[in-house]
Write an enzyme that holds these catalytic residues in place. Sequence first.
Site, PDB file in Angstrom:
ATOM      1  N   GLU A   1       4.194  -1.718   4.534  1.00 56.29           N
ATOM      2  CA  GLU A   1       3.772  -3.123   4.493  1.00 56.29           C
ATOM      3  C   GLU A   1       4.374  -3.805   3.268  1.00 56.29           C
ATOM      4  OE1 GLU A   1      -0.480  -4.749   4.018  1.00 56.29           O
ATOM      5  OE2 GLU A   1      -0.282  -4.791   6.185  1.00 56.29           O
TER       6      GLU A   1
ATOM      7  N   LYS B   1      -0.942 -11.356  15.322  1.00 60.23           N
ATOM      8  CA  LYS B   1      -2.316 -11.869  15.215  1.00 60.23           C
ATOM      9  C   LYS B   1      -2.441 -13.184  15.971  1.00 60.23           C
ATOM     10  CE  LYS B   1      -3.663 -10.131  10.613  1.00 60.23           C
ATOM     11  NZ  LYS B   1      -4.000 -10.498   9.240  1.00 60.23           N
TER      12      LYS B   1
ATOM     13  N   GLU C   1     -10.857  -7.829  13.345  1.00 60.95           N
ATOM     14  CA  GLU C   1     -11.456  -6.511  13.593  1.00 60.95           C
ATOM     15  C   GLU C   1     -12.721  -6.315  12.765  1.00 60.95           C
ATOM     16  OE1 GLU C   1      -8.319  -7.210  12.886  1.00 60.95           O
ATOM     17  OE2 GLU C   1      -6.911  -5.829  13.849  1.00 60.95           O
TER      18      GLU C   1
ATOM     19  N   GLY D   1      -4.222  -6.494  -0.691  1.00 65.29           N
ATOM     20  CA  GLY D   1      -5.098  -5.644   0.115  1.00 65.29           C
ATOM     21  C   GLY D   1      -4.773  -4.163  -0.045  1.00 65.29           C
ATOM     22  N   ARG D   2      -3.499  -3.824   0.018  1.00 66.27           N
ATOM     23  CA  ARG D   2      -3.106  -2.402  -0.034  1.00 66.27           C
ATOM     24  C   ARG D   2      -3.142  -1.838  -1.452  1.00 66.27           C
ATOM     25  NH1 ARG D   2       0.622  -5.822   1.745  1.00 66.27           N
ATOM     26  NH2 ARG D   2       2.574  -6.157   0.622  1.00 66.27           N
TER      27      ARG D   2
ATOM     28  N   HIS E   1       3.090  23.759  12.146  1.00 68.56           N
ATOM     29  CA  HIS E   1       2.905  24.251  13.516  1.00 68.56           C
ATOM     30  C   HIS E   1       3.079  23.125  14.523  1.00 68.56           C
ATOM     31  CE1 HIS E   1       1.666  28.220  12.134  1.00 68.56           C
ATOM     32  NE2 HIS E   1       1.176  27.545  11.107  1.00 68.56           N
TER      33      HIS E   1
ATOM     34  N   LYS F   1     -10.875  -8.616   2.176  1.00 65.44           N
ATOM     35  CA  LYS F   1     -10.404  -9.542   1.145  1.00 65.44           C
ATOM     36  C   LYS F   1     -10.636 -10.984   1.597  1.00 65.44           C
ATOM     37  CE  LYS F   1      -6.270 -10.878  -1.418  1.00 65.44           C
ATOM     38  NZ  LYS F   1      -4.896 -10.583  -1.798  1.00 65.44           N
TER      39      LYS F   1
HETATM   40  O1  F6P Z   1      -3.105  -7.316   8.625  1.00 68.60           O
HETATM   41  C1  F6P Z   1      -2.681  -7.012   7.353  1.00 68.60           C
HETATM   42  C2  F6P Z   1      -3.741  -7.172   6.314  1.00 68.60           C
HETATM   43  O2  F6P Z   1      -3.724  -8.458   5.830  1.00 68.60           O
HETATM   44  C3  F6P Z   1      -3.556  -6.167   5.211  1.00 68.60           C
HETATM   45  O3  F6P Z   1      -2.612  -6.541   4.288  1.00 68.60           O
HETATM   46  C4  F6P Z   1      -4.937  -6.043   4.684  1.00 68.60           C
HETATM   47  O4  F6P Z   1      -5.102  -4.908   3.900  1.00 68.60           O
HETATM   48  C5  F6P Z   1      -5.729  -6.011   5.978  1.00 68.60           C
HETATM   49  O5  F6P Z   1      -5.048  -6.908   6.810  1.00 68.60           O
HETATM   50  C6  F6P Z   1      -7.169  -6.350   5.877  1.00 68.60           C
HETATM   51  O6  F6P Z   1      -7.367  -7.637   5.377  1.00 68.60           O
HETATM   52  P1  F6P Z   1      -8.763  -8.103   4.821  1.00 68.60           P
HETATM   53  O7  F6P Z   1      -9.120  -7.222   3.690  1.00 68.60           O
HETATM   54  O8  F6P Z   1      -8.585  -9.532   4.422  1.00 68.60           O
HETATM   55  O9  F6P Z   1      -9.762  -7.961   5.943  1.00 68.60           O
END
Ligand code: F6P
Length: 546
Positions: A346, A516, A209, A260-261, A377, A203
């Site tokens: 979240e 972060k 990452e 995002g979610r 199990h 987003k």
């Molecule tokens: O770290 C939380 C978050 O902001 C989530 O809410 C989101 O889905 C994820 O990181 C990834 O964010 P982005 O889509 O901006 O890379």
Amino acid sequence: MTAGLPPAPRCDRTEAWAALKGHFAAHGRDFDLRDAFTRDPSRFASLSLEAPEVFADLSKNRLDVATLHFLLDLARECRLEARRDAMLAGAPVNATEGRAVLHTALRAPRGAAPFGDQVHATLDAMLAFAERVRAEAGTGFTDVVNIGIGGSDLGPQMVVAALESFGHPALRMHFVSNVDGHDLEPVLRRLDPRRTLFVVASKTFTTQETMANAQAARAWFTAAGGTDVARHFVAATTNVTAAAAFGITTTFGFWDWVGGRYSLWSAIGLPIAIALGETGFRALLDGAYAMDRHFAEAPLARNLPAVLGLLDVWYRNFHGFSSRSVAPYHQGLRRLPAYLQQLEMESNGKSVDLAGEPLPFATSPVVWGEPGTNGQHAYFQMLHQGTDAVPVEFILVRRPAHGPGPRDAALEARLHAQHRMLLANGLAQSQALMLGKTTAQAATERAPTAATGADPATIARHRSFAGNRPSTTLVLDQLTPRALGALIALYEHRVFTSGALWGINSFDQWGVELGKAMCQDLLPRLDSGDVTGLDASTAGLLARLR
Ligand code: F6P
């Protein structure tokens, strides 16, 4: 801070809350499911609900029709319907970020929700792209790698896995999320750069990452002789400028009013569209839209997302249950618990209300689980005989949807027989959790594995089950794109409901920021060894890790 939201009291400041407290003391604390079924054999009929694509049996829960009435009073006093309508109309209900919350607009037909023109223009472009990839599958691309994390990974990954039997047979879908190179490297190792499409899904297009993985993938691509970055890398993002700076020219955008979610319905769903094609993706949207209409229109007492959200409040704040286990009896739904963890924890893992006041009551439970029968199990021992009661949510799918053959008739028959085993297992677990087994019953049974000479009364106590452990069973007819869309939207609205009652902002996530920021400080210290100003534990660990 509450601009855009209809004024409403927080749940604990309502008359209904006080009434629920009294009801819990009189009828809730000692509620026994077995007695409830004896008293009222019509519980299944009165406590089951039908919503698009999803049937729900709530009768194995510690509530009765009277409890539901008190909970519905709470919903009315907290103005749940007005809050829902404000969200659906595009009011800035994400008050701390001043944003609308309109993932529902992503699945509405043109003209039925705000921003229809933008939504449908992007959707059409994305689906046309997906169809081109599918048309050339095998000769063009053979592998699609989604690089994203959190909402930019969990939703698409969960849906692609769930609908594997509807996927394109000549396209392999991969999902890389973790900054840990052990996620990316084994995927790259198996890829041919000439046949690989990377989707960089973020987003913000700033997430550490995702950016690290995308840069590593691009470096691998060029080192392996790949030349056309613009053809092999596409992006799904709200930050088109940053994607362009990366060298990406094909970008599918979305908007800040998509959390995002809640974003798998947007351009973030591109891997889903590639796997399922236009028809499948539109069916997914259609199922979600059907659930949206149900949430918007069904009277509260028959409104499945609302009732599940109310049950969540009843369990969290009155029974004090701190977790909920999700047991999808479908291997395709193996990533659903992880997806729901982000969606619910979240969204509702908050400890201040909209005004920033500390909450005197509990919010999000821990959501966890594994597909059945695997969980049986592993941790079901604790669910049956542990000291804590954990509400379990079973998801049963009436008919299997195995992918296209060829399969011989004998294997087909076996797969169908195994599906009946799966269903019998799911039913048995919810039955056993509820009924339990008394020590007296256990004493009448032979226990073949009991130690020779062990006291039979002692063994009977070990082999007894308290029972009265609550569960909900959701039933789908078949795990199709439409059914899955409806199921996911059901969970979204349920989370909205409990969040609205708790008076929190379910749509921000400030809680992810502190770690972060600290990571940015620690990263160079891993190189330099500088531990100045660090607490002794972090300093000691950092030295150990260098
Ligand atoms: O770290 C939380 C978050 O902001 C989530 O809410 C989101 O889905 C994820 O990181 C990834 O964010 P982005 O889509 O901006 O890379």
